[in-house]
Write a protein that holds these residues in place. Structure first.
Motif, PDB file in Angstrom:
ATOM      1  N   MET A  23     -25.682 -57.648  37.231  1.00 47.26           N
ATOM      2  CA  MET A  23     -26.498 -58.835  37.424  1.00 47.26           C
ATOM      3  C   MET A  23     -27.967 -58.443  37.486  1.00 47.26           C
ATOM      4  N   SER A  24     -28.827 -59.087  36.727  1.00 46.26           N
ATOM      5  CA  SER A  24     -30.235 -58.770  36.715  1.00 46.26           C
ATOM      6  C   SER A  24     -30.931 -59.402  37.912  1.00 46.26           C
ATOM      7  N   ARG A  25     -32.093 -58.845  38.242  1.00 47.26           N
ATOM      8  CA  ARG A  25     -32.908 -59.392  39.325  1.00 47.26           C
ATOM      9  C   ARG A  25     -33.744 -60.539  38.762  1.00 47.26           C
ATOM     10  N   THR A  26     -33.104 -61.680  38.566  1.00 46.14           N
ATOM     11  CA  THR A  26     -33.749 -62.825  37.944  1.00 46.14           C
ATOM     12  C   THR A  26     -33.293 -64.110  38.602  1.00 46.14           C
ATOM     13  N   LEU A  27     -34.216 -65.039  38.764  1.00 50.76           N
ATOM     14  CA  LEU A  27     -33.885 -66.413  39.120  1.00 50.76           C
ATOM     15  C   LEU A  27     -33.969 -67.247  37.852  1.00 50.76           C
ATOM     16  N   THR A  28     -33.003 -68.138  37.646  1.00 50.99           N
ATOM     17  CA  THR A  28     -32.975 -68.975  36.452  1.00 50.99           C
ATOM     18  C   THR A  28     -33.145 -70.436  36.849  1.00 50.99           C
ATOM     19  N   VAL A  29     -33.949 -71.153  36.076  1.00 54.15           N
ATOM     20  CA  VAL A  29     -34.138 -72.589  36.273  1.00 54.15           C
ATOM     21  C   VAL A  29     -33.644 -73.317  35.033  1.00 54.15           C
ATOM     22  N   GLY A  30     -32.772 -74.303  35.236  1.00 54.92           N
ATOM     23  CA  GLY A  30     -32.399 -75.197  34.147  1.00 54.92           C
ATOM     24  C   GLY A  30     -33.377 -76.358  34.121  1.00 54.92           C
ATOM     25  N   LEU A  31     -34.019 -76.589  32.985  1.00 57.42           N
ATOM     26  CA  LEU A  31     -35.043 -77.618  32.945  1.00 57.42           C
ATOM     27  C   LEU A  31     -34.944 -78.451  31.684  1.00 57.42           C
ATOM     28  N   ASP A  32     -35.506 -79.686  31.781  1.00 59.31           N
ATOM     29  CA  ASP A  32     -35.520 -80.592  30.640  1.00 59.31           C
ATOM     30  C   ASP A  32     -36.914 -81.151  30.359  1.00 59.31           C
ATOM     31  N   GLY A  33     -37.940 -80.647  31.051  1.00 54.41           N
ATOM     32  CA  GLY A  33     -39.297 -81.094  30.828  1.00 54.41           C
ATOM     33  C   GLY A  33     -39.725 -82.252  31.703  1.00 54.41           C
ATOM     34  N   SER A  34     -38.822 -82.845  32.468  1.00 59.17           N
ATOM     35  CA  SER A  34     -39.163 -83.972  33.330  1.00 59.17           C
ATOM     36  C   SER A  34     -39.878 -83.483  34.585  1.00 59.17           C
ATOM     37  N   ALA A  35     -40.481 -84.449  35.323  1.00 60.42           N
ATOM     38  CA  ALA A  35     -41.117 -84.108  36.595  1.00 60.42           C
ATOM     39  C   ALA A  35     -40.102 -83.539  37.579  1.00 60.42           C
ATOM     40  N   VAL A  36     -38.874 -84.029  37.500  1.00 62.76           N
ATOM     41  CA  VAL A  36     -37.823 -83.546  38.393  1.00 62.76           C
ATOM     42  C   VAL A  36     -37.543 -82.070  38.136  1.00 62.76           C
ATOM     43  N   SER A  37     -37.369 -81.719  36.876  1.00 59.29           N
ATOM     44  CA  SER A  37     -37.072 -80.319  36.588  1.00 59.29           C
ATOM     45  C   SER A  37     -38.295 -79.438  36.809  1.00 59.29           C
ATOM     46  N   MET A  38     -39.503 -79.986  36.642  1.00 60.03           N
ATOM     47  CA  MET A  38     -40.695 -79.191  36.912  1.00 60.03           C
ATOM     48  C   MET A  38     -40.828 -78.890  38.405  1.00 60.03           C
ATOM     49  N   ALA A  39     -40.387 -79.806  39.261  1.00 59.32           N
ATOM     50  CA  ALA A  39     -40.366 -79.514  40.697  1.00 59.32           C
ATOM     51  C   ALA A  39     -39.470 -78.309  40.966  1.00 59.32           C
ATOM     52  N   ALA A  40     -38.331 -78.239  40.274  1.00 60.07           N
ATOM     53  CA  ALA A  40     -37.434 -77.096  40.417  1.00 60.07           C
ATOM     54  C   ALA A  40     -38.099 -75.820  39.915  1.00 60.07           C
ATOM     55  N   VAL A  41     -38.844 -75.922  38.819  1.00 61.64           N
ATOM     56  CA  VAL A  41     -39.532 -74.753  38.265  1.00 61.64           C
ATOM     57  C   VAL A  41     -40.506 -74.169  39.285  1.00 61.64           C
ATOM     58  N   HIS A  42     -41.307 -75.018  39.899  1.00 60.85           N
ATOM     59  CA  HIS A  42     -42.321 -74.517  40.825  1.00 60.85           C
ATOM     60  C   HIS A  42     -41.685 -73.997  42.116  1.00 60.85           C
ATOM     61  N   TRP A  43     -40.606 -74.627  42.561  1.00 61.13           N
ATOM     62  CA  TRP A  43     -39.891 -74.100  43.727  1.00 61.13           C
ATOM     63  C   TRP A  43     -39.340 -72.720  43.400  1.00 61.13           C
ATOM     64  N   ALA A  44     -38.715 -72.586  42.237  1.00 60.65           N
ATOM     65  CA  ALA A  44     -38.109 -71.313  41.850  1.00 60.65           C
ATOM     66  C   ALA A  44     -39.157 -70.237  41.629  1.00 60.65           C
ATOM     67  N   ALA A  45     -40.314 -70.613  41.087  1.00 58.15           N
ATOM     68  CA  ALA A  45     -41.375 -69.629  40.875  1.00 58.15           C
ATOM     69  C   ALA A  45     -41.856 -69.051  42.207  1.00 58.15           C
ATOM     70  N   ALA A  46     -42.043 -69.920  43.194  1.00 56.31           N
ATOM     71  CA  ALA A  46     -42.455 -69.438  44.514  1.00 56.31           C
ATOM     72  C   ALA A  46     -41.377 -68.556  45.133  1.00 56.31           C
ATOM     73  N   GLU A  47     -40.112 -68.942  44.952  1.00 59.45           N
ATOM     74  CA  GLU A  47     -39.012 -68.155  45.503  1.00 59.45           C
ATOM     75  C   GLU A  47     -38.890 -66.806  44.797  1.00 59.45           C
ATOM     76  N   ALA A  48     -39.044 -66.784  43.478  1.00 62.42           N
ATOM     77  CA  ALA A  48     -38.985 -65.522  42.738  1.00 62.42           C
ATOM     78  C   ALA A  48     -40.106 -64.586  43.175  1.00 62.42           C
ATOM     79  N   SER A  49     -41.289 -65.139  43.428  1.00 62.71           N
ATOM     80  CA  SER A  49     -42.400 -64.315  43.893  1.00 62.71           C
ATOM     81  C   SER A  49     -42.081 -63.687  45.245  1.00 62.71           C
ATOM     82  N   ARG A  50     -41.460 -64.449  46.140  1.00 59.07           N
ATOM     83  CA  ARG A  50     -41.096 -63.911  47.447  1.00 59.07           C
ATOM     84  C   ARG A  50     -40.023 -62.839  47.325  1.00 59.07           C
ATOM     85  N   ARG A  51     -39.090 -63.044  46.421  1.00 56.19           N
ATOM     86  CA  ARG A  51     -37.982 -62.091  46.262  1.00 56.19           C
ATOM     87  C   ARG A  51     -38.371 -60.874  45.435  1.00 56.19           C
TER      88      ARG A  51
END
Length: 298
Positions: A1-29
């Motif tokens: 398993m790689s050291r990666t967080l994956t975000v499933g996105l569709d370009g909507s504001a909802v999925s972009m909220a997930a992107v930014h949450w995951a980006a902050a979490e990946a930075s912490r990890r």
């Protein structure tokens, strides 16, 4: 398993909220971040107008690239990869989860997740992904907006549902590790119902028996939490053990949470999703991000 967080996105504001949450979490990890767009294989799910293969490629590639530009602007040190896959969303997202430390999906709540109806794609991913999945609530003010980095939020308490009758180690490990990274406290919630035959509140004997069961439950919860208190001494942990319906009590406890963590059995079944009533209710009704953690039954 790689050291990666994956975000499933569709370009909507909802999925972009997930992107930014995951980006902050990946930075912490200290991990990389993969932005994955799934192009559904069914020809009629995106538009009534047929798109050429070249148009499909341009549209599908543009969504993760656009998200990556926003992430790199906010987190210049973060390693970001983009990809899109044409296939069945459930299969693709579950495969991505297996290859990642964490899968993150945007959640509109009370209905849809990452653009899909809760109970179909998202419910199947939550029930069958082999690794933890976090569902992030989208912005309230403008569902059609392109989204952007969210304002910094306080860490919030990590609320974790503890089932004393099944394996809880994986669930508590996820909750405590997340709280430790974010400088947050943990509230461990366990709710129970009295046996229906003894008349818990109708007779003195029933009342006494209920009190005995309550004391036993509190002791059992304390015993389960003790090794995790020792492993994460910097994380304040409180226990909430109450008489009531587990789903209702957990949703109530999570009103101001920074993250809600629930477990689900990791068993596999050909008969469909087996998420559990508590996890299902939390996904529908909690405003905080929700982590669904698979665990082995004991």
């Amino acid at each position: 398993m790689s050291r990666t967080l994956t975000v499933g996105l569709d370009g909507s504001a909802v999925s972009m909220a997930a992107v930014h949450w995951a980006a902050a979490e990946a930075s912490r990890r200290g991990t990389g971040l993969r932005l994955l767009h799934v192009w559904d294989i069914r020809p009629d799910v995106h538009s009534p107008l047929a798109l050429t293969p070249a148009e499909q490629d341009r549209r599908s590639d543009w969504i993760p690239r656009r998200a990556a530009d926003q992430v790199r602007a906010a987190h210049p040190a973060l390693e970001v990869a983009t990809s899109y896959v044409c296939g069945d969303p459930v299969e693709v997202l579950c495969e991505a989860a297996a290859e990642s430390e964490l899968l993150v999906i945007g959640s509109r709540g009370l209905g849809t997740v990452a653009g899909y109806v809760l109970g179909s794609v998202s419910l199947a991913v939550a029930a069958h992904a082999p690794r933890p999945v976090v569902f992030v609530r989208g912005p309230k003010e403008d569902p059609g907006s392109p989204g952007g980095p969210a304002a910094p939020q306080p860490p919030g308490t990590v609320v974790v549902g503890v089932d004393l009758t099944s394996g809880s180690d994986a669930v508590l490990a996820f909750a405590l590790a997340h709280a430790d990274r974010h400088g947050a406290a943990v509230r461990a919630v366990h709710s129970w119902s009295p046996p229906p035959f003894h008349g818990a509140e109708s007779t003195p004997a029933g009342h006494d028996l209920t009190a005995e069961v309550a004391a036993a439950k509190e002791a059992a919860l304390a015993e389960v939490l003790e090794p995790w208190r020792r492993k994460f001494p910097a994380v304040p942990v409180t226990a909430q053990c109450s008489l009531g319906r587990p789903a209702h009590e957990l949703v109530d406890a999570a009103q101001d949470a920074g993250l809600v963590v629930v477990g689900r059995s990791a068993r596999r079944s050909p008969l469909g999703a087996h998420l559990g009533a508590v996890a299902h209710a939390v996904l529908h009704h909690c405003l905080a991000p929700v982590a669904v953690v698979p665990h082995a039954d004991v």
